[in-house]
Design an enzyme around this catalytic site. Structure first.
Site, PDB file in Angstrom:
ATOM      1  N   CYS A  62      -9.033  -2.515 -11.102  1.00  0.00           N
ATOM      2  CA  CYS A  62      -8.584  -1.325 -10.376  1.00  0.00           C
ATOM      3  C   CYS A  62      -7.251  -1.549  -9.669  1.00  0.00           C
ATOM      4  O   CYS A  62      -6.729  -0.660  -9.016  1.00  0.00           O
ATOM      5  CB  CYS A  62      -9.638  -0.873  -9.369  1.00  0.00           C
ATOM      6  SG  CYS A  62      -9.890  -2.068  -8.057  1.00  0.00           S
ATOM      7  N   HIS A 122       0.822  -1.215   0.000  1.00  0.00           N
ATOM      8  CA  HIS A 122       0.000   0.000   0.000  1.00  0.00           C
ATOM      9  C   HIS A 122       0.853   1.260   0.000  1.00  0.00           C
ATOM     10  O   HIS A 122       0.430   2.298  -0.486  1.00  0.00           O
ATOM     11  CB  HIS A 122      -0.973  -0.030   1.172  1.00  0.00           C
ATOM     12  CG  HIS A 122      -2.010  -1.093   0.989  1.00  0.00           C
ATOM     13  ND1 HIS A 122      -1.958  -2.291   1.630  1.00  0.00           N
ATOM     14  CD2 HIS A 122      -3.077  -1.148   0.175  1.00  0.00           C
ATOM     15  CE1 HIS A 122      -2.956  -3.043   1.239  1.00  0.00           C
ATOM     16  NE2 HIS A 122      -3.658  -2.373   0.354  1.00  0.00           N
TER      17      HIS A 122
HETATM   18  C1  PEP Z   1      -6.149  -4.531  -5.045  1.00  0.00           C
HETATM   19  O1  PEP Z   1      -5.994  -5.346  -4.125  1.00  0.00           O
HETATM   20  O2  PEP Z   1      -5.786  -4.749  -6.219  1.00  0.00           O
HETATM   21  C2  PEP Z   1      -6.779  -3.230  -4.762  1.00  0.00           C
HETATM   22  C3  PEP Z   1      -7.072  -2.395  -5.726  1.00  0.00           C
HETATM   23  O3  PEP Z   1      -7.001  -2.925  -3.461  1.00  0.00           O
HETATM   24  P1  PEP Z   1      -5.852  -2.348  -2.480  1.00  0.00           P
HETATM   25  O4  PEP Z   1      -4.623  -2.132  -3.308  1.00  0.00           O
HETATM   26  O5  PEP Z   1      -6.376  -1.122  -1.870  1.00  0.00           O
HETATM   27  O6  PEP Z   1      -5.707  -3.467  -1.497  1.00  0.00           O
HETATM   28 MG    MG Z   2      -6.976  -4.973  -2.244  1.00  0.00          MG
END
Ligand code: PEP
Ligand code: MG
Length: 625
Positions: free
Chosen positions: A559, A239
């Site tokens: 996403c 993250h």
């Molecule tokens: C993912 O896991 O691809 C996602 C978009 O969520 P995050 O990166 O916030 O966990």
């Molecule tokens: Mg995720």
């Protein structure tokens, strides 16, 4: 073996910053030796790490300062003793959880560093138990009516002074005094809600070098101020990396060795695209980097011209390109990039770096601002994805009080699981999103879904919230916003046909999908080469989920970071995907690829890729595009 710089206990001074100074030990035995060592210390050195942020930055190294806090000396009312003791207990529990995580993290350090640090953490943990420090702090609160932070400061200083009087060895004295002060500082930070490091006073244009940057800390960075980031720990799609990409800061994570080689004020070149670092560059390297900075600026200028052009393939297939939003300050960037709405609003930022969770009114205001800024383009708001790396202190005390310290956070109470155990948090957020929906189109997205029952449970809560708001006569959107699910676990992908019966749309989160499919922590430095969304297992899950949605004529988008990588755009188009959401800085490049693609070619590429069992061959096919 010296302690890693980030671990140095700081003094308790309110003004003295805790600098993560590099190790400056140099030979000083003879003039010649000193000269040679100095020269070596000035020579250019190269390091590599994980490429995270786009572009090249040149700047001077700076380090992070601890945020300062005011220690209140207020007295509490007689009737306020129990509340103050409870406040102290919460801060202590929070500190225990922080140390628990720290202990987990040091498991990644070399054995001898662990051996050095572990006893220190033991000492801290002991002090957070039934220790003299805490007993006497409680007594001060009860008997002298001192507030918790003032009692903690006074007691830590009294104990430190006692060490000076009783311990014969000055080194041992100052170490013991530092330890008690350090633990007191930690508890006081929790009491006062002071973040653990401040990034606000860094010199403009500096390169921040830091052992590890947590997602909540990344959220505090100002891209207008910091030219680049270098960390020793961190993985490609953790993250923190996601945040840094969103902020568009050239960054290299997981760069081993540089923190001890660098000196404050040294010049460094950060190539966030290639994952390369040049410390104390020679004039030739510096000139090369300046050319790269200029070329990057020219390329951005060219890409900016795409803003008003359609995202459409050569054969006229329209593709939806939306933006991911981690922080409100990205809104203008999304507008500049020409995003057709927000495909993923990660709502965690609203909860980060604060002591109390935001209430419905505050959240409704934040969402409304975003919805209004998007002026009619849809905004997909993902409900809180708490857990895993995203430990949010405003929700920590609750979780800890109910005994939920996670042994294995990625597989624990994360995302929808936490929300279903704390439905009041979910209800508040759903109500706030519904209210914002009166000002423009919104969609609601559920994180970490693994089975259809979770979607049904959320839908019941959702309907209850809708009824409550209607009774309250709150203005609501004419049509109840759709409820979608993240496909980010292998379970969700493989159950996509069942989930498609319950959900209104899918959003494929390739970051977690890759992590959980390959059993590789997305933020793990040493395992970064194993973390690859091109692994056939991940691609098959993406394909399976996409086809399940398309069969149901249900919207599906990607996403995760895969959507932001222009090298993968053709493959994803060939798998049938027509909607992508990504950080603002990636959008123009992806648009450029879309505009130069032909769907039939993309389908042919996807077929060839999907026939390949070998990841190396898949990488070659993608690289050859
Ligand atoms: C993912 O896991 O691809 C996602 C978009 O969520 P995050 O990166 O916030 O966990
Ligand atoms: Mg995720």
């Amino acid at each position: 073996m010296p302690s890693p710089p980030w671990w140095k206990p700081a003094s308790m001074s309110k003004t003295e910053p805790n600098r993560t100074e590099p190790n400056k030990t140099e030979s000083n035995k003879t003039g010649t030796k000193r000269g040679a060592a100095k020269q070596r210390a000035r020579a250019e050195r190269r390091f590599s790490g994980i490429a995270v942020g786009q572009g090249v930055a040149i700047g001077q190294i700076c380090t992070a300062h601890e945020a300062q806090f005011e220690i209140s000396t207020r007295l509490i009312p007689v009737g306020g003793v129990n509340a103050e003791l409870a406040r102290l207990d919460r801060a202590v529990e929070q500190a225990k959880a922080q140390l628990f995580k720290l202990r987990q993290r040091i498991g990644l350090l070399p054995e001898d560093s662990q051996q050095e640090i572990s006893p220190l953490i033991d000492t801290y943990q002991h002090m957070l138990g039934n220790s003299r420090l805490l007993r006497q702090v409680r007594e001060r609160i009860e008997k002298s009516l001192e507030c918790a932070e003032s009692a903690m400061t006074a007691e830590a200083e009294a104990i430190a002074a006692g060490f000076h009087a009783s311990l014969p060895n000055p080194e041992a004295t100052s170490r013991a005094a530092d330890e008690v002060r350090e633990i007191a500082r930690r508890v006081i930070r929790n009491l006062t809600g002071t973040p653990f490091r401040s990034f606000s006073n860094l010199p403009k244009g500096a390169i921040l070098i830091i052992e590890e940057l947590r997602p909540a800390e990344a959220a505090l960075l100002n891209p207008g101020q910091i030219a680049g980031i270098i960390t020793a720990e961190g993985g490609a799609d953790g993250h923190t990396a996601v945040m840094l990409r969103a902020l568009g800061i050239p960054s290299v994570l997981g760069a081993a060795g540089i923190t001890s080689a660098a000196h404050k004020g040294d010049t460094v070149i950060v190539d966030g695209t290639a994952g390369k670092l040049i410390l104390r560059p020679s004039s030739a390297s510096l000139a090369g980097a300046k050319r790269a900075v200029a070329a990057y600026a020219r390329e951005r200028g060219r890409l900016a011209k795409l803003r008003g052009l359609k995202a459409e393939t050569l054969d006229g297939e329209a593709v939806e390109l939306q933006g991911n939003l981690e922080l409100p300050l990205e809104l203008p960037l999304l507008a500049q990039a020409g995003a057709a709405g927000i495909g993923l609003l990660r709502s965690e930022f609203i909860y980060m770096n604060r002591m109390h969770a935001p209430d419905e009114d505050e959240q409704a205001e934040v969402y409304r601002n975003v919805v209004e800024a998007m002026a009619g383009d849809p905004v997909t708001i993902r409900v809180l994805d708490w857990g895993g790396e995203k430990d949010i202190s405003s929700l920590m005390p609750d979780a800890i009080q109910s005994g939920q310290i996670e042994q294995n956070p990625a597989l624990g109470l994360r995302g929808i699981r936490m929300l279903l155990q704390h439905p009041e948090v979910l209800e508040t957020q759903l109500a706030a999103i519904l209210r914002a929906g009166a000002f423009g189109p919104v969609r609601i997205l559920l994180p970490m879904i693994t089975n259809a029952g979770e979607v049904r449970e959320v839908r019941e809560i959702y309907q209850r919230v809708v009824r409550r708001l209607r009774r309250r006569a709150d203005p609501l959107p004419d049509r109840v916003p759709p409820l979608g699910v993240m496909i980010e676990t292998p379970g969700a992908a493989l159950a996509a046909d069942a989930l498609a019966l319950e959900a209104d749309f899918f959003s494929i989160g390739t970051n977690d999908l890759t992590m959980y499919t390959l059993a590789v922590d997305r933020a793990h430095t040493a395992l970064a080469p194993l973390y690859d969304p091109l692994h056939p297992a991940v691609l098959r899950l993406v394909q399976f989920a996409t086809e399940a949605a398309l069969r149901m004529h249900m919207p599906v988008s990607v996403c995760g970071e895969m959507a932001a990588n222009p090298r993968y755009t053709r493959l994803l188009l060939g798998l049938g995907l027509r909607s992508f959401s990504m950080n603002a800085s990636a959008l123009p490049r992806v648009k450029q690829v879309v505009r130069h693609s032909n769907i039939n070619d993309c389908i042919r590429l996807a077929r060839r890729v999907m026939e390949q069992p070998d990841i190396g061959r898949i990488r070659e096919l993608i690289a050859g595009e």
